[in-house]
Design a protein around this motif. Structure first.
Motif, PDB file in Angstrom:
ATOM      1  N   ALA A   1      -0.291  14.370  25.495  1.00 44.53           N
ATOM      2  CA  ALA A   1      -1.569  14.147  26.165  1.00 44.53           C
ATOM      3  C   ALA A   1      -2.674  13.718  25.202  1.00 44.53           C
ATOM      4  CB  ALA A   1      -1.998  15.399  26.925  1.00 44.53           C
ATOM      5  N   ARG A   2      -2.433  13.795  23.895  1.00 41.33           N
ATOM      6  CA  ARG A   2      -3.428  13.304  22.940  1.00 41.33           C
ATOM      7  C   ARG A   2      -3.479  11.783  23.034  1.00 41.33           C
ATOM      8  NH1 ARG A   2       0.112  12.689  17.841  1.00 41.33           N
ATOM      9  NH2 ARG A   2       2.126  13.007  18.814  1.00 41.33           N
ATOM     10  N   PRO A   3      -4.536  11.142  22.547  1.00 41.41           N
ATOM     11  CA  PRO A   3      -4.661   9.685  22.703  1.00 41.41           C
ATOM     12  C   PRO A   3      -3.456   8.889  22.194  1.00 41.41           C
ATOM     13  CG  PRO A   3      -6.747  10.608  22.007  1.00 41.41           C
ATOM     14  CD  PRO A   3      -5.759  11.738  21.967  1.00 41.41           C
TER      15      PRO A   3
ATOM     16  N   ARG B   1       9.221  -0.308  27.320  1.00 40.45           N
ATOM     17  CA  ARG B   1      10.433  -0.852  26.700  1.00 40.45           C
ATOM     18  C   ARG B   1      11.710  -0.335  27.357  1.00 40.45           C
ATOM     19  NH1 ARG B   1       9.874  -2.045  20.343  1.00 40.45           N
ATOM     20  NH2 ARG B   1       8.051  -3.389  20.501  1.00 40.45           N
ATOM     21  N   GLY B   2      11.573   0.439  28.416  1.00 39.44           N
ATOM     22  CA  GLY B   2      12.735   0.906  29.157  1.00 39.44           C
ATOM     23  C   GLY B   2      13.321   2.199  28.674  1.00 39.44           C
ATOM     24  N   ALA B   3      12.606   2.920  27.820  1.00 42.55           N
ATOM     25  CA  ALA B   3      13.120   4.183  27.282  1.00 42.55           C
ATOM     26  C   ALA B   3      12.914   5.320  28.280  1.00 42.55           C
ATOM     27  CB  ALA B   3      12.439   4.518  25.959  1.00 42.55           C
ATOM     28  N   LYS B   4      13.739   6.327  28.159  1.00 41.41           N
ATOM     29  CA  LYS B   4      13.584   7.567  28.917  1.00 41.41           C
ATOM     30  C   LYS B   4      12.738   8.504  28.072  1.00 41.41           C
ATOM     31  CE  LYS B   4      16.357  11.421  30.733  1.00 41.41           C
ATOM     32  NZ  LYS B   4      17.738  11.929  30.933  1.00 41.41           N
ATOM     33  N   VAL B   5      11.592   8.940  28.594  1.00 39.00           N
ATOM     34  CA  VAL B   5      10.631   9.688  27.791  1.00 39.00           C
ATOM     35  C   VAL B   5      10.525  11.132  28.266  1.00 39.00           C
ATOM     36  CG1 VAL B   5       8.263   9.796  26.950  1.00 39.00           C
ATOM     37  CG2 VAL B   5       9.320   7.574  27.365  1.00 39.00           C
ATOM     38  N   ILE B   6      10.638  12.047  27.316  1.00 37.21           N
ATOM     39  CA  ILE B   6      10.393  13.473  27.533  1.00 37.21           C
ATOM     40  C   ILE B   6       9.127  13.827  26.766  1.00 37.21           C
ATOM     41  CG2 ILE B   6      11.341  15.801  27.303  1.00 37.21           C
ATOM     42  CD1 ILE B   6      14.121  14.451  27.013  1.00 37.21           C
ATOM     43  N   CYS B   7       8.222  14.568  27.395  1.00 38.72           N
ATOM     44  CA  CYS B   7       6.945  14.902  26.769  1.00 38.72           C
ATOM     45  C   CYS B   7       6.760  16.412  26.690  1.00 38.72           C
ATOM     46  CB  CYS B   7       5.773  14.327  27.577  1.00 38.72           C
ATOM     47  SG  CYS B   7       5.768  12.537  27.712  1.00 38.72           S
ATOM     48  N   THR B   8       5.972  16.851  25.713  1.00 42.47           N
ATOM     49  CA  THR B   8       5.517  18.244  25.710  1.00 42.47           C
ATOM     50  C   THR B   8       4.017  18.251  25.967  1.00 42.47           C
ATOM     51  OG1 THR B   8       5.051  18.375  23.323  1.00 42.47           O
ATOM     52  CG2 THR B   8       7.290  18.905  24.054  1.00 42.47           C
ATOM     53  N   ALA B   9       3.563  19.291  26.673  1.00 44.24           N
ATOM     54  CA  ALA B   9       2.148  19.468  26.990  1.00 44.24           C
ATOM     55  C   ALA B   9       1.688  20.788  26.402  1.00 44.24           C
ATOM     56  CB  ALA B   9       1.941  19.456  28.503  1.00 44.24           C
ATOM     57  N   HIS B  10       0.471  20.800  25.845  1.00 46.36           N
ATOM     58  CA  HIS B  10      -0.051  21.996  25.189  1.00 46.36           C
ATOM     59  C   HIS B  10      -0.958  22.824  26.082  1.00 46.36           C
ATOM     60  CE1 HIS B  10       0.722  20.873  20.687  1.00 46.36           C
ATOM     61  NE2 HIS B  10       1.808  20.832  21.426  1.00 46.36           N
ATOM     62  N   SER B  11      -1.100  22.434  27.341  1.00 42.94           N
ATOM     63  CA  SER B  11      -1.902  23.203  28.292  1.00 42.94           C
ATOM     64  C   SER B  11      -1.523  22.757  29.699  1.00 42.94           C
ATOM     65  CB  SER B  11      -3.403  22.985  28.055  1.00 42.94           C
ATOM     66  OG  SER B  11      -3.763  21.665  28.424  1.00 42.94           O
ATOM     67  N   PRO B  12      -1.807  23.585  30.705  1.00 42.19           N
ATOM     68  CA  PRO B  12      -1.549  23.165  32.097  1.00 42.19           C
ATOM     69  C   PRO B  12      -2.300  21.883  32.457  1.00 42.19           C
ATOM     70  CG  PRO B  12      -1.915  25.536  31.993  1.00 42.19           C
ATOM     71  CD  PRO B  12      -2.235  24.998  30.625  1.00 42.19           C
TER      72      PRO B  12
ATOM     73  N   VAL C   1       8.310  16.703  31.757  1.00 43.26           N
ATOM     74  CA  VAL C   1       7.171  17.228  31.002  1.00 43.26           C
ATOM     75  C   VAL C   1       7.419  18.710  30.746  1.00 43.26           C
ATOM     76  CG1 VAL C   1       4.695  17.618  30.946  1.00 43.26           C
ATOM     77  CG2 VAL C   1       5.591  15.578  32.089  1.00 43.26           C
ATOM     78  N   LEU C   2       7.406  19.099  29.466  1.00 45.44           N
ATOM     79  CA  LEU C   2       7.655  20.480  29.065  1.00 45.44           C
ATOM     80  C   LEU C   2       6.332  21.142  28.688  1.00 45.44           C
ATOM     81  CD1 LEU C   2      10.717  19.783  26.722  1.00 45.44           C
ATOM     82  CD2 LEU C   2      10.767  20.387  29.151  1.00 45.44           C
ATOM     83  N   ASP C   3       5.906  22.114  29.472  1.00 39.97           N
ATOM     84  CA  ASP C   3       4.672  22.842  29.185  1.00 39.97           C
ATOM     85  C   ASP C   3       4.984  23.975  28.201  1.00 39.97           C
ATOM     86  OD1 ASP C   3       2.293  24.178  29.092  1.00 39.97           O
ATOM     87  OD2 ASP C   3       2.138  24.565  31.244  1.00 39.97           O
ATOM     88  N   VAL C   4       4.551  23.794  26.950  1.00 42.48           N
ATOM     89  CA  VAL C   4       4.877  24.772  25.907  1.00 42.48           C
ATOM     90  C   VAL C   4       3.737  25.768  25.683  1.00 42.48           C
ATOM     91  CG1 VAL C   4       6.415  23.154  24.737  1.00 42.48           C
ATOM     92  CG2 VAL C   4       4.005  23.271  24.050  1.00 42.48           C
ATOM     93  N   SER C   5       2.689  25.703  26.512  1.00 45.53           N
ATOM     94  CA  SER C   5       1.498  26.521  26.263  1.00 45.53           C
ATOM     95  C   SER C   5       1.754  28.015  26.423  1.00 45.53           C
ATOM     96  CB  SER C   5       0.361  26.089  27.196  1.00 45.53           C
ATOM     97  OG  SER C   5       0.724  26.259  28.555  1.00 45.53           O
ATOM     98  N   HIS C   6       2.726  28.385  27.284  1.00 44.95           N
ATOM     99  CA  HIS C   6       2.983  29.811  27.495  1.00 44.95           C
ATOM    100  C   HIS C   6       4.095  30.349  26.606  1.00 44.95           C
ATOM    101  CE1 HIS C   6       6.237  28.064  29.790  1.00 44.95           C
ATOM    102  NE2 HIS C   6       5.388  27.536  30.643  1.00 44.95           N
TER     103      HIS C   6
ATOM    104  N   ALA D   1      -0.578  25.685  15.601  1.00 43.45           N
ATOM    105  CA  ALA D   1       0.750  25.650  14.989  1.00 43.45           C
ATOM    106  C   ALA D   1       1.767  26.385  15.845  1.00 43.45           C
ATOM    107  CB  ALA D   1       0.694  26.251  13.588  1.00 43.45           C
ATOM    108  N   GLN D   2       1.304  27.396  16.583  1.00 45.01           N
ATOM    109  CA  GLN D   2       2.226  28.159  17.426  1.00 45.01           C
ATOM    110  C   GLN D   2       2.826  27.297  18.533  1.00 45.01           C
ATOM    111  OE1 GLN D   2       3.262  31.165  16.780  1.00 45.01           O
ATOM    112  NE2 GLN D   2       1.885  31.547  15.066  1.00 45.01           N
ATOM    113  N   LEU D   3       2.115  26.229  18.930  1.00 46.55           N
ATOM    114  CA  LEU D   3       2.594  25.368  20.007  1.00 46.55           C
ATOM    115  C   LEU D   3       3.546  24.284  19.504  1.00 46.55           C
ATOM    116  CD1 LEU D   3      -0.761  24.843  21.960  1.00 46.55           C
ATOM    117  CD2 LEU D   3       1.051  26.502  22.433  1.00 46.55           C
ATOM    118  N   LEU D   4       3.654  24.130  18.202  1.00 46.25           N
ATOM    119  CA  LEU D   4       4.509  23.085  17.642  1.00 46.25           C
ATOM    120  C   LEU D   4       5.941  23.586  17.487  1.00 46.25           C
ATOM    121  CD1 LEU D   4       2.139  21.815  14.788  1.00 46.25           C
ATOM    122  CD2 LEU D   4       2.457  20.817  17.070  1.00 46.25           C
TER     123      LEU D   4
END
Length: 353
Positions: free
Chosen positions: A154-156, A168-179, A195-200, A239-242
């Motif tokens: 979600a960062r720029p 480019r046709g890639a399959k994208v998996i993302c992590t989110a740091h907040s709801p 989308v993987l919410d890692v905030s909790h 760092a805890q979210l990484l």
């Protein structure tokens, strides 16, 4: 006229930002272009990098991603003429502050701006677009069918990289740091694979990626920093979210590419052995490398003429939808830059003249 500059009293101290009055600019000479500024994006000043390459000075110009109108051209300029609308990225050794109403730029650092693209959007997309092209084209060659993991998407930069990978046709998996970040990523079109919410702290990123790819692992990882130590040794909440570096190596597929922004990455022998067994690579994403090496100048000119033009075209056609904050007037630039320097801005800050 006046421009904004960063000032550091002593090593290790935080930068302070000051407006400095400037003398009137001389006429453009040879390959110089005089540009009337319309917008300038703000990016964090890397004082450590400037020190490493012996470019550190008392006053560091602020604002390098620019858009504006050509006022005057030098006698040897061939690419532009007065009234052309241009965008560009000032080099690291530039003496010019992009937060000044009129500046002088070498013509090789500018390209034509499509008329359909606004000033703020053009300046605000340049750096993240160039970083995304560097990561996904030059360092990892993303293509149709690739599985790409974008951390803190979600960062720029993460948003632009996600959109370029999807284009480019890639399959994208993302992590989110907040709801809120998850909601933003869920609204992307076309939708990302997951989308993987890692905030909790309840999501295992490595396990989720392996599950999403049928156990094969992802082909490309774009990180936003990684945990280098155990959880109890990491002090900051960010760092805890990484993910830990071991998690990234675990979820990386055979022949995969790990593109890292972690300049102090340390790999232990077991880490290197795992990467060796997978035939995987680790590349460091330093988008300044194009201007730092004279050997790369020809390639950088190609990037400016082709890739940045492509970025502007994708912005115009809606492929890129950058995360931009509301335009900021010049008199608020000092406060905004302080926020950017502390990495507290979640959207790209752009000054509008």
């Amino acid at each position: 006229m006046r421009g904004l500059y960063g000032q550091q009293s002593s090593p290790g101290e935080e930068l302070s930002f000051v407006f400095q009055e400037r003398e009137s600019l001389p006429p453009a000479t040879d390959h110089q272009v005089k540009v009337h500024m319309r917008a300038c994006a703000l990016s964090c000043l890397d004082t450590e990098l400037l020190s490493d390459i012996k470019l550190k000075k008392d006053l560091v110009p602020v604002g390098r991603e620019i858009s504006g109108v050509v006022l005057e051209v030098g006698s040897k300029v061939t690419f532009f003429q007065p009234d052309d609308e241009v965008v560009g990225i000032l080099p690291l050794d530039s003496e010019e502050s992009g937060l000044c109403e009129v500046i002088l730029v070498h013509e090789h650092y500018l390209v034509q701006k499509p008329l359909r693209v606004g000033w703020v959007a053009a300046a605000g997309t340049l750096r993240d677009g160039l970083r995304a092209y560097t990561a996904l084209h030059y360092l990892s060659h993303a293509s149709a069918g690739s599985a790409v993991l974008v951390l803190d998407a979600a960062r720029p930069f993460g948003t632009i990289a996600t959109q370029l990978a999807q284009h480019r046709g890639a399959k994208v998996i993302c992590t989110a740091h907040s709801p809120e970040d998850k909601q933003l990523l869920d609204r992307l079109r076309p939708p990302v694979a997951r989308v993987l919410d890692v905030s909790h702290g309840k999501v295992d990123v490595a396990e989720s990626c392996l599950e999403e790819t049928g156990g094969l692992g992802v082909d490309i990882v774009l990180d936003a920093g990684v945990k280098l130590y155990s959880a109890e040794d990491e002090s900051s909440s960010k760092a805890q979210l990484l993910p830990h570096k071991h998690d990234i190596i675990t979820l990386l597929g055979v022949g995969g590419h790990w593109i890292t922004t972690e300049k102090n990455l340390q790999l232990d022998p077991p880490d290197s052995h795992s990467l060796f067994l997978k035939g995987a690579t680790v590349s460091f994403l330093n988008d300044e490398i194009w201007t730092l090496s004279s050997v790369q100048q020809g390639k950088y000119l190609y990037i400016l003429l082709v890739d940045i033009w492509n970025i502007m075209e994708k912005l115009s056609s809606g492929v890129f939808r950058p995360q931009l904050d509301e335009p900021i007037p010049l008199y608020e630039a000092k406060v905004s830059m302080e926020i950017v320097q502390k990495n507290q801005a979640r959207k790209r800050q752009v000054i509008q003249f």
